[in-house]
Scaffold this active site. Structure first.
Site, short mmCIF file in Angstrom:
data_model
loop_
_atom_site.label_atom_id
_atom_site.label_comp_id
_atom_site.label_asym_id
_atom_site.label_seq_id
_atom_site.Cartn_x
_atom_site.Cartn_y
_atom_site.Cartn_z
CB SER A 130 -0.91 0.03 1.22
OG SER A 130 -1.63 1.25 1.24
CE LYS A 184 -3.39 -2.23 -0.15
NZ LYS A 184 -3.61 -2.09 -1.53
CG HIS A 187 -4.82 -0.78 3.84
ND1 HIS A 187 -5.07 -0.20 2.60
CD2 HIS A 187 -4.05 0.10 4.50
CE1 HIS A 187 -4.48 0.96 2.52
NE2 HIS A 187 -3.83 1.18 3.67
CG ASN A 188 -7.26 -1.46 -0.54
OD1 ASN A 188 -6.26 -1.23 0.14
ND2 ASN A 188 -7.24 -1.50 -1.84
#
Ligand code: 6PG
Length: 472
Positions: A130, A184, A187-188
């Site tokens: 990221s 991830k 996270h998004n």
């Protein structure tokens, strides 16, 4: 010729920047792109780093250029292209070599790729990266999934290229299989919620208080020096200050209100639902992007229903601004609590042992949601040990007690004014439901039992019971 330490396939924006970052940290890197012209152009434009870059015209040349065991980062579009590259690498790689998928993969694809490579002698790593273009070039946050042994082999390079938070690298091994890509994805999902809530607050400032972009930017700028300090708030200030060279108008005013998405937000919601974890603020953010894309329908609906009269947020602007800051903070706490609850559940389901404090720590720098706030989250999970939800960490109970009345006022006023604040409202409803010891599902149980004899539990006796519906 001296062999390269690592290879990279896919010289798009992210791949090129990652390759330059690796070279800059002193590693020799072999690069390959499907179109050879791009490989040559990339090497030629590498300037002082040119000596550490080995451009390869074929996949065979790439394999030959790297020192065994050969790690290769695949940075191509998630999906079919990754499988194609893996198939190519299988033809030229041998036992011990490591394929690292650094794209935004669906973790279920990553799990499949692990099992497809089983027995091949090749090692696979699913790596979440990221930080966008800038992060890839100067230090991203790196979330690794795979065997611990394979992580050890690539750890020196990955920690060297990662962002640093007070000199601690923002790269970590998070678990086996799809752990890195799952983290991830969440996270998004949090990124979507964060961005949506910021946009909702911008909407209140614009349409509720009638403020201009530059003035709104200054408000975000001031908040960036306080508890909301974060990269997303910082860029919001910058974005709101920018003018369009063509018209001289603020750039935000000439951008169509239709947001794109590539799928990671949606995946995070799907996984939350599958795991049975409410992630309502993230869901609202994904839905808001979808609704935003229905521009023509929205225009027709506005014509059909008419515009609501100008909103009234009272005369005390300073008080409203203070409420907006705290409302955004409260919403943010709820969204992060949801994201971390999803990861906690996934960790149990997939037996990853996800280190939640470490995840919060490697998000403090490099990634899109980076902020000091993540340090507070790391502390909460470290100190709290087995807390089920961030909302139950003592530090967060204190913060939420201070901030939720503001969230309540803003959601109420915005609703009255017809200003949509779906993520903030969902965060508030989640908080209110979570903190309510006796909810209203007793009625749902009664209805279920009435029409389907599903049974219910009693508050005063064990076992399954049925209602007296025949006599009702
Ligand atoms: C990051 C970002 C990045 C993502 C973009 C666009 O962490 O660097 O999450 O990976 O691709 O934010 O995502 P959407 O197109 O879905 O908004």
């Amino acid at each position: 010729m001296e062999k390269a330490d690592i290879g990279l396939i896919g010289l798009g924006v992210m791949g090129s920047n990652l390759a330059l970052n690796i070279a800059e940290k002193g590693h020799r890197i072999a690069v390959f792109n499907r179109t050879a012209a791009r490989t040559t152009a990339f090497a030629e434009s590498a300037g002082a780093l040119r000596d550490r870059i080995v451009p390869c015209e074929t996949i065979e040349a790439l394999a030959a250029a790297i020192r065994p065991p050969r790690p290769v980062i695949v940075m191509v579009q998630a999906g079919k292209a990754v499988d194609e590259q893996i198939a190519l690498l299988r033809g030229v790689f041998s036992t011990g070599d490591i394929i690292i998928d650094a794209g935004n993969a669906n973790f279920r694809d990553t799990v499949r790729r692990f099992s497809e490579l089983e027995g091949s002698g090749l090692t696979f790593i699913g790596m979440g990266v990221s930080g966008g273009e800038e992060g890839a070039r100067h230090g991203p946050s790196i979330m690794v999934g795979g065997t611990e042994e394979s992580w050890r082999r690539v750890e020196p390079v990955l920690t060297a290229i990662s962002a640093k938070y007070e000199s601690e690298p923002c790269a970590a091994w998070l678990g086996t299989g799809g752990a890195g890509h799952f983290v991830k994805t969440i996270h998004n999902g949090i990124e979507y919620a964060d961005m949506q809530m910021i946009a909702e607050i911008y909407g209140v400032l614009r349409d509720g208080l009638g403020m201009q972009p530059k003035e709104i930017g200054k408000v975000f700028g001031a908040w960036n020096r306080g508890r909301l300090n974060s990269y997303l708030i910082e860029i919001t200030e910058t974005v709101l200050a920018a003018d369009d060279p063509k018209t001289g108008r603020p750039v935000v005013d000439i951008i169509l209100d239709r947001a794109g998405q590539k799928g990671t937000g949606k995946w995070s919601v799907i996984e939350a639902q599958t795991l049975g974890i409410p992630a309502t603020a993230i869901e609202a953010a994904v839905a808001a992007r979808v609704l935003s894309s229905m521009k023509t329908e929205r225009e027709a609906a506005e014509a059909a229903y008419g515009k609501l009269p100008a909103a009234s947020f009272g005369d005390d602007k300073a008080a409203v601004l203070a409420d907006l800051e705290l409302a955004l903070f409260a919403g943010k706490i709820a969204a992060y609590a949801q994201g971390f609850a999803v990861m906690k559940a996934a960790s149990k389901e997939f037996e990853w042992g996800l280190p939640l404090p470490t995840i919060a720590k490697i998000w403090r720098a490099g990634c899109i949601i980076r902020s000091q706030f993540l340090g507070t989250i790391a502390d909460a999970f470290e100190d709290g040990g087995t807390i089920d939800n961030l909302l139950m960490a003592p530090a967060f109970i204190g913060m939420m007690k201070e901030a939720h009345p503001s969230l309540r006022r803003i959601v109420a006023r915005a609703s009255e004014a017809g200003l949509p604040v779906p993520a903030l409202a969902s965060a508030l409803a989640y908080f209110d439901s979570y903190r309510q010891a006796r909810g209203t599902s007793n009625l749902i149980q009664a209805q279920r039992d009435f029409f389907g004899a599903h049974g219910f539990e009693r508050i005063d006796a064990e076992g399954a019971h049925h209602g007296p519906w025949a006599t009702a």
